[in-house]
Design an enzyme around this catalytic site. Sequence first.
Site, PDB file in Angstrom:
ATOM      1  N   GLN A  79     -14.955  38.264  -9.866  1.00 50.33           N
ATOM      2  CA  GLN A  79     -15.549  37.861 -10.412  1.00 50.33           C
ATOM      3  C   GLN A  79     -15.519  36.314 -10.538  1.00 50.33           C
ATOM      4  OE1 GLN A  79     -13.473  37.477 -14.440  1.00 50.33           O
ATOM      5  NE2 GLN A  79     -15.773  37.460 -15.658  1.00 50.33           N
ATOM      6  N   GLY A  80     -17.703  35.954  -9.966  1.00 53.53           N
ATOM      7  CA  GLY A  80     -17.828  34.377  -9.614  1.00 53.53           C
ATOM      8  C   GLY A  80     -18.318  33.648 -11.330  1.00 53.53           C
ATOM      9  N   TYR A  81     -17.526  33.647 -12.288  1.00 52.53           N
ATOM     10  CA  TYR A  81     -18.121  33.164 -12.986  1.00 52.53           C
ATOM     11  C   TYR A  81     -17.569  31.347 -13.421  1.00 52.53           C
ATOM     12  CZ  TYR A  81     -19.518  36.672 -16.305  1.00 52.53           C
ATOM     13  OH  TYR A  81     -19.867  37.891 -17.080  1.00 52.53           O
ATOM     14  N   SER A  82     -15.745  30.992 -13.264  1.00 55.49           N
ATOM     15  CA  SER A  82     -15.964  29.472 -13.687  1.00 55.49           C
ATOM     16  C   SER A  82     -16.035  29.189 -12.116  1.00 55.49           C
ATOM     17  CB  SER A  82     -13.833  29.597 -13.170  1.00 55.49           C
ATOM     18  OG  SER A  82     -13.883  30.768 -14.328  1.00 55.49           O
ATOM     19  N   GLU A 119     -13.622  41.873 -21.344  1.00 62.05           N
ATOM     20  CA  GLU A 119     -12.860  41.616 -20.714  1.00 62.05           C
ATOM     21  C   GLU A 119     -10.996  41.924 -21.744  1.00 62.05           C
ATOM     22  OE1 GLU A 119     -13.182  37.915 -18.532  1.00 62.05           O
ATOM     23  OE2 GLU A 119     -10.931  37.613 -17.733  1.00 62.05           O
ATOM     24  N   SER A 155      -9.237  30.597 -22.462  1.00 56.80           N
ATOM     25  CA  SER A 155      -7.955  30.349 -23.025  1.00 56.80           C
ATOM     26  C   SER A 155      -7.494  30.845 -24.461  1.00 56.80           C
ATOM     27  CB  SER A 155      -7.825  28.824 -22.725  1.00 56.80           C
ATOM     28  OG  SER A 155      -8.606  28.238 -23.666  1.00 56.80           O
ATOM     29  N   ASN A 156      -6.539  30.973 -24.553  1.00 55.23           N
ATOM     30  CA  ASN A 156      -6.129  31.125 -26.442  1.00 55.23           C
ATOM     31  C   ASN A 156      -6.410  30.592 -27.200  1.00 55.23           C
ATOM     32  OD1 ASN A 156      -5.228  33.441 -25.094  1.00 55.23           O
ATOM     33  ND2 ASN A 156      -2.792  33.162 -26.093  1.00 55.23           N
ATOM     34  N   GLU A 157      -6.480  28.329 -26.562  1.00 54.38           N
ATOM     35  CA  GLU A 157      -7.491  27.893 -28.277  1.00 54.38           C
ATOM     36  C   GLU A 157      -9.304  28.403 -28.008  1.00 54.38           C
ATOM     37  OE1 GLU A 157      -5.279  26.444 -24.850  1.00 54.38           O
ATOM     38  OE2 GLU A 157      -3.804  26.779 -25.912  1.00 54.38           O
TER      39      GLU A 157
HETATM   40  C1  FAD Z   1      -4.490  33.294 -12.007  1.00 51.96           C
HETATM   41  C2  FAD Z   1      -6.154  32.783 -12.948  1.00 51.96           C
HETATM   42  C3  FAD Z   1      -6.944  33.950 -12.215  1.00 51.96           C
HETATM   43  C4  FAD Z   1      -8.373  33.344 -12.897  1.00 51.96           C
HETATM   44  N1  FAD Z   1      -9.059  34.620 -12.602  1.00 51.96           N
HETATM   45  C5  FAD Z   1     -10.279  34.366 -12.539  1.00 51.96           C
HETATM   46  C6  FAD Z   1     -11.656  35.143 -11.977  1.00 51.96           C
HETATM   47  O1  FAD Z   1     -11.177  36.453 -11.256  1.00 51.96           O
HETATM   48  N2  FAD Z   1     -12.624  34.435 -12.140  1.00 51.96           N
HETATM   49  C7  FAD Z   1     -13.357  33.473 -12.770  1.00 51.96           C
HETATM   50  O2  FAD Z   1     -14.537  33.304 -13.231  1.00 51.96           O
HETATM   51  N3  FAD Z   1     -12.200  32.987 -13.443  1.00 51.96           N
HETATM   52  C8  FAD Z   1     -10.840  33.085 -13.335  1.00 51.96           C
HETATM   53  N4  FAD Z   1      -9.755  32.224 -13.564  1.00 51.96           N
HETATM   54  C9  FAD Z   1     -10.180  30.885 -14.716  1.00 51.96           C
HETATM   55  C10 FAD Z   1     -10.359  31.204 -16.078  1.00 51.96           C
HETATM   56  O3  FAD Z   1     -11.319  31.580 -16.413  1.00 51.96           O
HETATM   57  C11 FAD Z   1     -10.125  29.327 -16.331  1.00 51.96           C
HETATM   58  O4  FAD Z   1      -8.833  29.025 -16.089  1.00 51.96           O
HETATM   59  C12 FAD Z   1      -9.950  29.064 -17.865  1.00 51.96           C
HETATM   60  O5  FAD Z   1     -11.381  30.056 -18.195  1.00 51.96           O
HETATM   61  C13 FAD Z   1      -9.483  27.550 -18.343  1.00 51.96           C
HETATM   62  O6  FAD Z   1     -11.310  26.765 -17.616  1.00 51.96           O
HETATM   63  P1  FAD Z   1     -10.067  25.570 -16.949  1.00 51.96           P
HETATM   64  O7  FAD Z   1      -9.054  26.265 -16.028  1.00 51.96           O
HETATM   65  O8  FAD Z   1     -11.593  24.753 -16.393  1.00 51.96           O
HETATM   66  O9  FAD Z   1      -9.531  25.124 -18.136  1.00 51.96           O
HETATM   67  P2  FAD Z   1     -10.367  23.541 -19.040  1.00 51.96           P
HETATM   68  O10 FAD Z   1     -12.109  25.211 -19.734  1.00 51.96           O
HETATM   69  O11 FAD Z   1     -10.299  22.223 -18.634  1.00 51.96           O
HETATM   70  O12 FAD Z   1      -9.297  23.846 -19.675  1.00 51.96           O
HETATM   71  C14 FAD Z   1      -8.426  22.868 -20.071  1.00 51.96           C
HETATM   72  C15 FAD Z   1      -7.748  22.926 -21.767  1.00 51.96           C
HETATM   73  O13 FAD Z   1      -7.938  22.266 -23.020  1.00 51.96           O
HETATM   74  C16 FAD Z   1      -8.059  23.235 -23.772  1.00 51.96           C
HETATM   75  N5  FAD Z   1      -9.269  23.540 -24.378  1.00 51.96           N
HETATM   76  C17 FAD Z   1     -10.991  23.593 -23.213  1.00 51.96           C
HETATM   77  N6  FAD Z   1     -12.118  23.401 -24.433  1.00 51.96           N
HETATM   78  C18 FAD Z   1     -11.553  23.267 -25.530  1.00 51.96           C
HETATM   79  C19 FAD Z   1     -11.916  22.914 -27.258  1.00 51.96           C
HETATM   80  N7  FAD Z   1     -12.818  23.548 -27.076  1.00 51.96           N
HETATM   81  N8  FAD Z   1     -10.832  23.264 -27.692  1.00 51.96           N
HETATM   82  C20 FAD Z   1      -9.530  23.334 -28.108  1.00 51.96           C
HETATM   83  N9  FAD Z   1      -9.173  23.282 -26.439  1.00 51.96           N
HETATM   84  C21 FAD Z   1      -9.788  23.271 -25.207  1.00 51.96           C
HETATM   85  C22 FAD Z   1      -7.757  25.386 -22.785  1.00 51.96           C
HETATM   86  O14 FAD Z   1      -8.079  25.717 -23.717  1.00 51.96           O
HETATM   87  C23 FAD Z   1      -6.831  24.203 -22.011  1.00 51.96           C
HETATM   88  O15 FAD Z   1      -6.103  24.032 -22.691  1.00 51.96           O
HETATM   89  C24 FAD Z   1      -8.590  32.627 -13.425  1.00 51.96           C
HETATM   90  C25 FAD Z   1      -7.545  31.250 -13.795  1.00 51.96           C
HETATM   91  C26 FAD Z   1      -6.446  31.785 -13.947  1.00 51.96           C
HETATM   92  C27 FAD Z   1      -5.199  30.447 -14.043  1.00 51.96           C
END
Ligand code: FAD
Lengths: 356, 395
Positions: free
Chosen positions: B126-129, B244, B380-382
């Site tokens: 999955q190439g989203y993030s 998902e 994230s749960n947030e």
């Molecule tokens: C082990 C692992 C596997 C993963 N696998 C994949 C994968 O296969 N493919 C893929 O595409 N992605 C994958 N991900 C990425 C995952 O979806 C992101 O880590 C996730 O969406 C959070 O983004 P971030 O890490 O950039 O955190 P950020 O978005 O920077 O968030 C940082 C903190 O801020 C909080 N936050 C952000 N916005 C808000 C808001 N509006 N209100 C309140 N709080 C907020 C978040 O909840 C978090 O606590 C994976 C991540 C992990 C850790």
Amino acid sequence: MNFDLTEDRQMLADTLRRYLAEQYDIETRNKLAYDAPFHSAEKWSEMAELGIAGALVTEENGGFGGQGFDISVVFEALGRTLCPEPFLGALMASRLLGAAGADQESLVDGSVRYAVGISEIDAPYDVAFTETTATATDGTYVLNGRKSAVYGGQVADVILVVAKLDGKLGVFSVKAADANVVGYAMIDGAGAAELVLDNTPAELVLTGADAAIQDALNAGRLALCAEAVGAMEATYEILLDYLKTRKQFGVAIGKFQVLQHRTVDLLTEIEQSRSMVVGAAAALGDDDAALKIAMAKNLIGRAARQVAEEAIQMHGGIAMTWEYAVSHLAKRLIMLDHQLGDTDHCLTEVMNSYAA
Amino acid sequence: MDLTYSDAELAFQQEVRDFFEANLPMHISDAVRSGAEMTGELYQEYHRILSAKGWLATTWPKEYGGPGWTPVERHIFDVESSRYNAPRIVPFGLAMLGPVIQKFGNDRQKAEVLPRILSAEDWWCQGYSEPGAGSDLASLKTRADRDGDHYVVNGQKTWTTLGQYANKIFCLVRTKFDGKPQEGISFLLIDLDTPGIEMRPIRLIEGGHEVNEVFFTDVRVPVENLVGEENLGWTIAKFLLTHERTGIAGVGISMQALEELKALGRSVKRNGKPLIEDPLFAARVARVEIDLEAMKITNLRMLFQAQKQGHPGPETSILKIKGTQINQEIRDLARRALGPVAAPFPGHVTDGNLVLSPPDSQNNAARYFNNRKTSIFGGSNEIQRNILTKTMLEL
Ligand SMILES: Cc1cc2nc3c(=O)[nH]c(=O)nc-3n(C[C@H](O)[C@H](O)[C@H](O)COP(=O)(O)OP(=O)(O)OC[C@H]3O[C@@H](n4cnc5c(N)ncnc54)[C@H](O)[C@@H]3O)c2cc1C
């Protein structure tokens, strides 16, 4: 009342913090903490020269510290940098040797590395259920049993082992070279050992050692509490910085109120933890030391988990990576609770104090 | 209301049990039980076993070669497969891309992509993030510029789970650079063999290699690999995210982990007694068991609701939040139960075969740390709470 450190202790804290900040940047620390022998013999000697081991030993035993606040100052600094050097073993050994009136020169100058074997797989936190036994044979002793999680045991020269002699708790000194010592890295870095005792020759240090063992445990728990405060503060600082700099949805994530409030909760818990360390340090050596220190370890076990889990969560994915320091701080904060009595064990000790 | 299984459902349950009894190799279930890092080969071996039976695509309808299971049948499969310590099914092709192609793909894509997922020939990731686009996914920057009958892709994806075993990646890419960020995103299928793609490992907190960074430099992707219309990828992205989330309650895994936790609690001692008799520990276990008891029913209720509506709704965010909390709490207790012997770095005894902790518990601490991810990924749960706030509260 006075909540300031004495000048000497402030100096000790400053010297140690400076040394650690220079010597244990996170990459160096990780390399030392995870590659055998899971610490640095060189830095250990340097720190002994700086007087760090001596600061853990009372004056009557040849050191120049050994009070609660000496211990808390040293371990808080160690905690900030996740320093993997085996000072916990030195501290607890010093308490046991002190109770026996034994010489501690080699402990103070760092030339002999000590570790302490208390835990067993079926008696992880509860010394009364120790199953390792000592037997006297022609004026010498042999030990049988197994000790787990001997912190620093992987590089110790001497291990002080708690064993039962005629049903009573005693402390025995075992030369590592005489025993089967199986060293390993811990998941949060630094080393420990499993100690297998099979008619292993030992010298008697103390019999009827309940009070001395409790004192060693008190000192060790205090050290872990202080270490946790150091690691919690380091985590908190990195988190605050990240909340200010990481942007999503066009704003710093620190602008989200839900994260603000949870960060304030962490600040509160860290302040509470610091207070508990102060209280515990003041109590060390007093009659109520065990109770006060069990209270501290319970509170700090809970606070450390909250700080670790929340710091990871509020960072998002980045703090799940090995490369980012918070992952290592978080592991230490969680695994500290597994050492010398966890939150539930300490809570039980507090509850048991209510019985008439 | 009726919470009992029908005769047909009981028969199905028995069929699933017989299947695992007869077909799940011991070396796979042992690996799962031990909590050690899974290899791509083990996953693929398991996928092929399910594929041969026609049970790999648990959520797909019959017309696309799935088993066409009802919510109850899916629940039964989830519980039983976990109970036999089968691995999880790697979700990227089956639970994510599959439904997307079924809904948004053209006939050629359906014919090419779906059978190769069903047969476990293709491993999708999955190439989203991206480094700068996590929760704020729509701000993604990886770009695809049209050049004749190709897109030229440049940029970086990250967190790509199990990408080291994959041969394909589906990506959200930017195809329009003005206007609202959501309106310039497209959904592209990319072969990982294409020149210009580099994958680098990311090491996780517990030391494992589960995620990767993927770099794209002038990667030429045929235009026919676009799913849906150009610039309408955001709708697909969101559709995929709700899918998902449906399996994410992890009820089966939590049920099995809870059973293993109780067994561990009986086998280790505190104060001369089995740990499970320690009132503080027992209270922690009981509390999480009660939460899980409720979650079993919540999960089924919501699966039924989704079935009635024809698609999962925002309530799936509730499953994600509570499901991950329950699972994380069980993993916390499994670590806690070990006391000091939770400490050894997995597999890190420097001398031979000395057993340091009870069977199958050596990875308990590592698992606890690794599982912190579940409240971060998949939104994230947030972010789940934000979704629920917007859709359910009407404040
Ligand atoms: C082990 C692992 C596997 C993963 N696998 C994949 C994968 O296969 N493919 C893929 O595409 N992605 C994958 N991900 C990425 C995952 O979806 C992101 O880590 C996730 O969406 C959070 O983004 P971030 O890490 O950039 O955190 P950020 O978005 O920077 O968030 C940082 C903190 O801020 C909080 N936050 C952000 N916005 C808000 C808001 N509006 N209100 C309140 N709080 C907020 C978040 O909840 C978090 O606590 C994976 C991540 C992990 C850790």
